[in-house]
Design an enzyme around this catalytic site. Structure first.
Site, PDB file in Angstrom:
ATOM      1  N   LYS A  30      -5.453   4.221   8.706  1.00 18.02           N
ATOM      2  CA  LYS A  30      -4.465   5.026   8.198  1.00 18.02           C
ATOM      3  C   LYS A  30      -4.942   6.475   8.398  1.00 18.02           C
ATOM      4  CE  LYS A  30      -2.561   1.374   5.468  1.00 18.02           C
ATOM      5  NZ  LYS A  30      -2.473   0.938   4.034  1.00 18.02           N
TER       6      LYS A  30
ATOM      7  N   SER B 133       0.653  -1.330   0.139  1.00 22.82           N
ATOM      8  CA  SER B 133       0.186  -0.121  -0.009  1.00 22.82           C
ATOM      9  C   SER B 133       0.806   1.230  -0.133  1.00 22.82           C
ATOM     10  CB  SER B 133      -1.171  -0.116   1.234  1.00 22.82           C
ATOM     11  OG  SER B 133      -0.193  -0.076   2.645  1.00 22.82           O
TER      12      SER B 133
END
Length: 372
Positions: free
Chosen positions: A314, A269
């Site tokens: 996140k 990611s």
């Protein structure tokens, strides 16, 4: 003092106390014993729960905000994205990649604590560590995904900047024909006199050969160009076709060299933020406008941004670190919009180009496409 006491004589001349109402004493002792017994009975479940809660693990893992890293900055004295062999443009502000923390082997009390924290979530352990797959195997797979994301990020950035690339060996099969001949990071220059400019050209050319055929490979290792013959084996999925046994990728043409210096991170990611950092360093101006931008998203070599897991954690990590803008893969937008940390602007991106355009819009005072 006992009531109604009297002294009785004993045959030996000694004296003894005699109470006319001893049942009162017995009743008092029994009452005390009952209270102690009741207390013990009440404490036993508490003690058992305490032992069980602190010793027995639950089949869940806790996900939460992980560390964030400025891809324009340094870690342990080294640039996170280290570029040599080309002039670099100064950068300011931050372009932070974000991570998700995974806490395993939780006892009952720890799991409950994470659940009520508001910043963590519990998911079945099997979703992170599938049955039949060891933790070491999962970690190794995640680390390979991370390396692939670095390679894809480099190629996507170089293609965006229209800089030339070369074909590189990314790995050598342990029992393949190229073992002990080629190595990771070797540049493939030509095969049988044909110049190689793309990985698919190697695949197509070797595919026209048969097992036992000998090909001549010209490659560069470091600054030294070398030529070597390699005898092809049979492809595992087609015994009639030749097999070289190498993994291929692209990279910057020497002297340009890009290295990524983040250790102990897994998963794919970070790709988008790595690409943006590399472009920011190799092009004029500042992609982030000198501000604190964070984000996430996979990336392929064509610059397409893909979805990731743990988007809500996140975003929390980014906001707590000071980010004002967060780049969200388009496929994660619906989930991200459910829980937006206060003060964080979500920007929807589906390609590297749209991410760059969105950042340009922000710097110019225009409103980018949002998830909200």
């Amino acid at each position: 003092m006992f009531a109604h006491r009297e002294i009785l004589g004993r045959a030996d001349g000694a004296k003894a106390w005699h109470c006319r109402h001893p049942p009162k004493v017995i009743t008092t002792v029994v009452g005390v014993n009952r209270r102690i017994l009741t207390l013990i009975v009440a404490l036993v479940p508490v003690l058992v729960l305490g032992v069980v809660g602190s010793v027995v693990t639950v089949p869940f893992v806790a996900l939460g905000p992980g560390p964030t890293f400025d891809t324009l900055g340094q870690v342990d004295g080294k640039p996170v994205v280290d570029v040599t062999g080309a002039p670099l443009d100064p950068t300011t502000g931050q372009l932070n990649m974000t991570t998700v923390s995974v806490r395993d082997e939780l006892n009952l009390f720890e799991a409950f604590g994470f659940w009520v924290s508001g910043e963590h979530g519990l998911v079945p352990r099997a979703e992170v560590y599938p049955p039949g797959v060891s933790r070491e195997e999962v970690d190794k797979s995640n680390q390979q995904d991370f390396k692939d994301s670095e390679s894809n990020a480099e190629v996507a950035a170089l293609h965006h900047l229209k800089l030339p690339t070369v074909v590189l060996v990314r790995g050598v099969v342990e029992d393949g024909p190229a073992k002990d001949i080629l190595a990771a990071d070797d540049q493939i220059i030509s095969i049988d006199g044909k110049p190689i400019t793309a990985p698919q050209e190697v695949i197509d050319l070797v595919g026209t050969k048969r097992p036992g055929d000998v090909i001549t490979v010209v490659y560069r290792r470091g600054d030294v160009e070398q030529t070597t013959p390699i005898t092809l084996a049979a492809r595992p999925d087609d015994s009639n076709k030749g097999y070289l046994g190498i993994g291929l990728g692209e990279g910057g043409r020497p002297p340009l060299k890009v290295e990524f210096n983040l250790a102990d991170i897994g998963g794919p990611s970070a790709g988008l933020m790595f690409s943006l950092a590399l472009i920011d360093k190799l092009s004029p101006g500042e992609l982030n406008g000198g501000k604190f931008v964070a984000g996430t998203g996979t990336i392929d070599q064509d610059g397409k941004v893909g979805p990731i897991g743990g988007i809500q954690y996140k975003m929390i990590a980014a906001r707590e670190a000071g980010a004002e803008t967060f780049l969200v893969p388009a496929a994660n937008c619906n989930e991200a919009a459910q829980r937006i940390p206060e003060g964080l602007r979500l920007v929807k991106v589906d390609t590297l180009d749209t991410a760059i355009t969105a950042l340009s819009d922000i710097e110019a005072g225009r409103e980018p496409i949002s998830c909200a």
